[in-house]
Design a protein around this motif. Structure first.
Motif, PDB file in Angstrom:
ATOM      1  N   ILE A   1      -5.959   0.957  -3.991  1.00  0.00           N
ATOM      2  CA  ILE A   1      -4.591   1.301  -3.601  1.00  0.00           C
ATOM      3  C   ILE A   1      -4.267   0.536  -2.330  1.00  0.00           C
ATOM      4  O   ILE A   1      -4.906   0.741  -1.296  1.00  0.00           O
ATOM      5  N   SER A   2      -3.306  -0.349  -2.409  1.00  0.00           N
ATOM      6  CA  SER A   2      -2.896  -1.085  -1.215  1.00  0.00           C
ATOM      7  C   SER A   2      -1.386  -1.248  -1.246  1.00  0.00           C
ATOM      8  O   SER A   2      -0.795  -1.493  -2.294  1.00  0.00           O
ATOM      9  N   GLY A   3      -0.770  -1.060  -0.110  1.00  0.00           N
ATOM     10  CA  GLY A   3       0.674  -1.184  -0.037  1.00  0.00           C
ATOM     11  C   GLY A   3       1.379   0.067  -0.524  1.00  0.00           C
ATOM     12  O   GLY A   3       0.756   1.036  -0.957  1.00  0.00           O
ATOM     13  N   ASP A   4       2.684   0.031  -0.431  1.00  0.00           N
ATOM     14  CA  ASP A   4       3.478   1.192  -0.808  1.00  0.00           C
ATOM     15  C   ASP A   4       3.795   1.262  -2.294  1.00  0.00           C
ATOM     16  O   ASP A   4       4.309   2.273  -2.773  1.00  0.00           O
ATOM     17  N   SER A   5       3.478   0.205  -3.030  1.00  0.00           N
ATOM     18  CA  SER A   5       3.671   0.248  -4.473  1.00  0.00           C
ATOM     19  C   SER A   5       2.699  -0.720  -5.124  1.00  0.00           C
ATOM     20  O   SER A   5       2.218  -1.657  -4.497  1.00  0.00           O
TER      21      SER A   5
ATOM     22  N   GLY B   1     -10.735   1.412 -17.412  1.00  0.00           N
ATOM     23  CA  GLY B   1      -9.798   1.371 -18.524  1.00  0.00           C
ATOM     24  C   GLY B   1      -8.558   2.222 -18.360  1.00  0.00           C
ATOM     25  O   GLY B   1      -7.704   2.251 -19.228  1.00  0.00           O
ATOM     26  N   ASN B   2      -8.465   2.952 -17.245  1.00  0.00           N
ATOM     27  CA  ASN B   2      -7.292   3.771 -16.964  1.00  0.00           C
ATOM     28  C   ASN B   2      -6.439   3.052 -15.924  1.00  0.00           C
ATOM     29  O   ASN B   2      -6.955   2.530 -14.949  1.00  0.00           O
ATOM     30  N   THR B   3      -5.130   3.033 -16.135  1.00  0.00           N
ATOM     31  CA  THR B   3      -4.230   2.314 -15.242  1.00  0.00           C
ATOM     32  C   THR B   3      -3.126   3.245 -14.754  1.00  0.00           C
ATOM     33  O   THR B   3      -2.537   3.984 -15.548  1.00  0.00           O
ATOM     34  N   VAL B   4      -2.888   3.197 -13.433  1.00  0.00           N
ATOM     35  CA  VAL B   4      -1.789   3.957 -12.837  1.00  0.00           C
ATOM     36  C   VAL B   4      -0.917   3.016 -12.017  1.00  0.00           C
ATOM     37  O   VAL B   4      -1.369   1.985 -11.531  1.00  0.00           O
ATOM     38  N   ARG B   5       0.338   3.399 -11.904  1.00  0.00           N
ATOM     39  CA  ARG B   5       1.298   2.663 -11.084  1.00  0.00           C
ATOM     40  C   ARG B   5       1.851   3.654 -10.059  1.00  0.00           C
ATOM     41  O   ARG B   5       2.091   4.814 -10.387  1.00  0.00           O
ATOM     42  N   TRP B   6       2.033   3.210  -8.827  1.00  0.00           N
ATOM     43  CA  TRP B   6       2.545   4.107  -7.799  1.00  0.00           C
ATOM     44  C   TRP B   6       3.646   3.440  -6.990  1.00  0.00           C
ATOM     45  O   TRP B   6       3.737   2.218  -6.929  1.00  0.00           O
ATOM     46  N   ALA B   7       4.466   4.296  -6.384  1.00  0.00           N
ATOM     47  CA  ALA B   7       5.503   3.844  -5.460  1.00  0.00           C
ATOM     48  C   ALA B   7       5.647   4.931  -4.403  1.00  0.00           C
ATOM     49  O   ALA B   7       5.840   6.113  -4.736  1.00  0.00           O
ATOM     50  N   TYR B   8       5.514   4.536  -3.141  1.00  0.00           N
ATOM     51  CA  TYR B   8       5.620   5.481  -2.037  1.00  0.00           C
ATOM     52  C   TYR B   8       6.747   5.069  -1.113  1.00  0.00           C
ATOM     53  O   TYR B   8       6.797   3.936  -0.641  1.00  0.00           O
ATOM     54  N   ALA B   9       7.667   5.985  -0.898  1.00  0.00           N
ATOM     55  CA  ALA B   9       8.740   5.823   0.084  1.00  0.00           C
ATOM     56  C   ALA B   9       8.813   7.171   0.793  1.00  0.00           C
ATOM     57  O   ALA B   9       9.294   8.151   0.211  1.00  0.00           O
ATOM     58  N   ALA B  10       8.234   7.221   1.985  1.00  0.00           N
ATOM     59  CA  ALA B  10       8.052   8.482   2.706  1.00  0.00           C
ATOM     60  C   ALA B  10       9.275   9.367   2.581  1.00  0.00           C
ATOM     61  O   ALA B  10      10.388   8.891   2.766  1.00  0.00           O
ATOM     62  N   PRO B  11       9.080  10.608   2.207  1.00  0.00           N
ATOM     63  CA  PRO B  11       7.815  11.291   1.954  1.00  0.00           C
ATOM     64  C   PRO B  11       7.462  11.431   0.469  1.00  0.00           C
ATOM     65  O   PRO B  11       6.674  12.285   0.097  1.00  0.00           O
ATOM     66  N   VAL B  12       8.024  10.603  -0.398  1.00  0.00           N
ATOM     67  CA  VAL B  12       7.838  10.788  -1.844  1.00  0.00           C
ATOM     68  C   VAL B  12       6.885   9.739  -2.422  1.00  0.00           C
ATOM     69  O   VAL B  12       7.075   8.537  -2.245  1.00  0.00           O
TER      70      VAL B  12
END
Length: 77
Positions: free
Chosen positions: A25-29, A36-47
């Motif tokens: 996990i690096s960066g805000d998105s 074999g499992n893939t996730v996508r994330w997006a962080y914009a404080a506080p969500v």
């Protein structure tokens, strides 16, 4: 999509725990895969929004949801 409320400090702790567990996990998105499992994330404080993109047998989407939720909850206490 999973949605969590996290402070910046909690998000930083989450990123460190994810990295220690082998999920880069690096960066805000971004997007990361492990076993074999893939996730996508997006962080914009506080969500923080997390989307499970792909699962790999024998795990299913609920298994990954439970793991992500537990990891997030571990930095909230």
């Amino acid at each position: 999509m999973l949605t969590f409320q996290l402070t910046q400090t909690q998000y930083d702790a989450l990123a460190a725990k994810g990295h220690a567990a082998g999920v880069p996990i690096s960066g805000d998105s971004g997007e990361a895969s492990r076993m074999g499992n893939t996730v996508r994330w997006a962080y914009a404080a506080p969500v923080l929004n997390v989307t499970i993109v792909k699962t790999h047998w024998p795990e299913n989407e609920q298994d990954i949801t439970d793991k992500v939720t537990a990891l997030v909850n571990s930095v909230k206490s």
